[in-house]
Scaffold this motif. Structure first.
Motif, short mmCIF file in Angstrom:
data_model
loop_
_atom_site.label_atom_id
_atom_site.label_comp_id
_atom_site.label_asym_id
_atom_site.label_seq_id
_atom_site.Cartn_x
_atom_site.Cartn_y
_atom_site.Cartn_z
N ILE A 65 0.50 -1.07 0.08
CA ILE A 65 -0.09 -0.08 -0.11
C ILE A 65 0.82 1.08 0.13
O ILE A 65 0.63 2.10 -0.86
CB ILE A 65 -0.93 0.02 1.35
N ARG A 66 1.89 1.26 0.82
CA ARG A 66 2.74 2.44 0.78
C ARG A 66 3.48 2.59 -0.42
O ARG A 66 3.74 3.69 -0.92
CB ARG A 66 3.74 2.40 1.96
N TYR A 67 3.80 1.46 -1.25
CA TYR A 67 4.49 1.46 -2.51
C TYR A 67 3.48 2.04 -3.48
O TYR A 67 3.96 2.72 -4.47
CB TYR A 67 5.01 0.18 -2.67
N LEU A 68 2.26 1.59 -3.42
CA LEU A 68 1.45 2.19 -4.37
C LEU A 68 0.72 3.41 -4.05
O LEU A 68 -0.01 4.27 -5.01
CB LEU A 68 0.12 1.19 -4.59
N GLN A 69 0.93 4.11 -2.94
CA GLN A 69 0.36 5.46 -2.74
C GLN A 69 0.46 6.68 -3.53
O GLN A 69 1.76 6.37 -4.00
CB GLN A 69 0.58 5.83 -1.03
N PRO A 70 -0.28 7.32 -3.85
CA PRO A 70 0.17 8.64 -4.52
C PRO A 70 1.21 9.54 -4.16
O PRO A 70 1.54 9.48 -2.89
CB PRO A 70 -1.16 9.49 -4.55
N SER A 88 -8.92 10.94 -13.09
CA SER A 88 -9.56 10.54 -11.58
C SER A 88 -8.72 9.86 -10.91
O SER A 88 -7.60 9.18 -11.49
CB SER A 88 -10.87 9.57 -12.00
N GLU A 89 -8.96 9.83 -9.61
CA GLU A 89 -8.10 9.06 -8.74
C GLU A 89 -8.21 7.62 -9.04
O GLU A 89 -7.11 6.94 -8.97
CB GLU A 89 -8.68 9.12 -7.50
N LYS A 90 -9.25 7.17 -9.68
CA LYS A 90 -9.21 5.48 -9.89
C LYS A 90 -8.49 5.34 -10.98
O LYS A 90 -7.63 4.42 -11.20
CB LYS A 90 -10.67 5.24 -10.14
N GLU A 91 -8.41 6.34 -12.19
CA GLU A 91 -7.52 5.80 -13.10
C GLU A 91 -6.06 6.15 -12.76
O GLU A 91 -5.34 5.34 -13.27
CB GLU A 91 -7.89 7.17 -14.22
N GLU A 92 -5.67 6.68 -11.80
CA GLU A 92 -4.13 6.94 -11.44
C GLU A 92 -3.95 5.75 -10.59
O GLU A 92 -2.78 5.19 -10.75
CB GLU A 92 -4.12 8.17 -10.26
N LEU A 93 -4.80 5.27 -9.66
CA LEU A 93 -4.48 3.91 -9.03
C LEU A 93 -4.40 2.89 -10.17
O LEU A 93 -3.39 1.92 -9.99
CB LEU A 93 -5.52 3.47 -8.14
N THR A 94 -5.21 3.10 -11.07
CA THR A 94 -5.09 1.91 -12.31
C THR A 94 -3.76 1.81 -12.92
O THR A 94 -3.16 0.89 -13.17
CB THR A 94 -6.38 1.86 -13.20
N HIS A 95 -3.40 3.19 -13.11
CA HIS A 95 -2.06 3.34 -13.84
C HIS A 95 -0.97 2.86 -12.92
O HIS A 95 0.03 2.10 -13.39
CB HIS A 95 -1.92 4.59 -14.26
N ARG A 96 -1.01 3.25 -11.59
CA ARG A 96 0.16 2.64 -10.94
C ARG A 96 0.23 1.23 -10.58
O ARG A 96 1.09 0.87 -10.74
CB ARG A 96 -0.12 3.33 -9.43
N LEU A 97 -0.97 0.51 -10.64
CA LEU A 97 -1.31 -0.81 -10.47
C LEU A 97 -0.58 -1.49 -11.81
O LEU A 97 0.16 -2.47 -11.56
CB LEU A 97 -2.80 -1.22 -10.21
N SER A 98 -1.09 -1.03 -12.62
CA SER A 98 -0.53 -1.71 -14.21
C SER A 98 1.08 -1.50 -14.37
O SER A 98 1.78 -2.25 -14.77
CB SER A 98 -1.24 -1.07 -15.48
N TYR A 99 1.53 -0.34 -13.85
CA TYR A 99 2.96 -0.12 -13.86
C TYR A 99 3.77 -1.03 -12.83
O TYR A 99 4.72 -1.26 -13.15
CB TYR A 99 3.32 1.29 -13.55
N SER A 100 3.13 -1.30 -11.69
CA SER A 100 3.95 -1.81 -10.41
C SER A 100 3.87 -3.42 -10.43
O SER A 100 4.26 -3.92 -9.73
CB SER A 100 3.14 -1.18 -9.15
N MET A 101 2.81 -3.84 -11.05
CA MET A 101 2.56 -5.47 -11.16
C MET A 101 3.60 -6.32 -11.34
O MET A 101 3.60 -7.42 -10.76
CB MET A 101 1.19 -5.74 -11.50
N ASN A 102 4.42 -5.93 -12.21
CA ASN A 102 5.56 -6.87 -12.64
C ASN A 102 6.78 -6.30 -11.85
O ASN A 102 7.98 -7.07 -12.16
CB ASN A 102 5.64 -6.92 -14.22
N ASN A 103 6.78 -5.25 -11.04
CA ASN A 103 8.12 -5.18 -10.18
C ASN A 103 8.17 -6.13 -9.26
O ASN A 103 7.27 -7.00 -8.84
CB ASN A 103 7.67 -3.74 -9.55
N LEU A 104 9.38 -6.18 -8.71
CA LEU A 104 9.70 -7.24 -7.80
C LEU A 104 9.65 -7.00 -6.16
O LEU A 104 9.81 -6.15 -6.02
CB LEU A 104 11.06 -7.85 -8.07
N VAL A 105 9.34 -7.93 -5.50
CA VAL A 105 9.33 -7.95 -4.23
C VAL A 105 10.40 -7.33 -3.64
O VAL A 105 10.59 -6.63 -2.48
CB VAL A 105 8.90 -9.43 -3.23
#
Length: 156
Positions: A54-59, A74-91
């Motif tokens: 959550i801290r990693y994905l926060q705006p 919109s905030e939803k679009e921003e979150l969707t963008h962050r999620l799509s950008y971040s999902m393949n990043n590594l733990v």
């Protein structure tokens, strides 16, 4: 009372090569809030929790450019963008590597209680003398143990 008496022995863990998407699927599927990060020899190298994600994905902090409404997103679009950008990043990019407190199976329960209360962690890895993860403790499991085992035996 020893840690080994109530630790979770069936440990769910990840490696630093696990993607954020895989981590979220593991957390969600198993209804857990965090896991140890281990190397190929099952040695503890970090911890990762839902809070870390959550801290990693926060705006990020707003910039001066945000004052100009050139593009309304919109905030939803921003979150969707962050999620799509971040999902393949590594733990390994966001896991906690420092200040990882742990306990050993023969430690007294007081050691875990001290760590939970002092650092407000939700999970503590249990390691053996070779730094291999052999269990985990969660605050919820500790409270459940206290409630079901200790309070039943305590009569006023």
């Amino acid at each position: 009372m020893k840690i080994k008496d109530f630790m979770i022995k069936d440990v769910i863990s990840v490696t630093k090569e696990t993607t954020i998407k895989q981590l979220l699927e593991i957390l969600s599927t198993n209804s857990i809030g965090g896991v140890p990060v281990v190397d190929k020899d099952n040695k503890l190298i970090g911890m990762i929790s839902d809070g870390d994600v959550i801290r990693y994905l926060q705006p990020k902090s707003r910039t001066v450019y945000d004052m100009f409404p050139l593009v309304v997103v919109s905030e939803k679009e921003e979150l969707t963008h962050r999620l799509s950008y971040s999902m393949n990043n590594l733990v390994g990019e966001i896991m906690r590597k420092k200040n990882i407190h742990n306990v050993q199976p023969n430690d007294n329960i007081d050691e875990a209680l001290s760590i939970f209360s002092r650092y407000r962690f939700k999970k503590i890895p249990v390691i053996n003398k070779d730094n291999q993860v052999v269990g985990v403790l969660s605050r919820g499991d500790l409270i459940h143990y206290i409630t079901t085992k200790l309070i039943k035996d305590f009569r006023v």
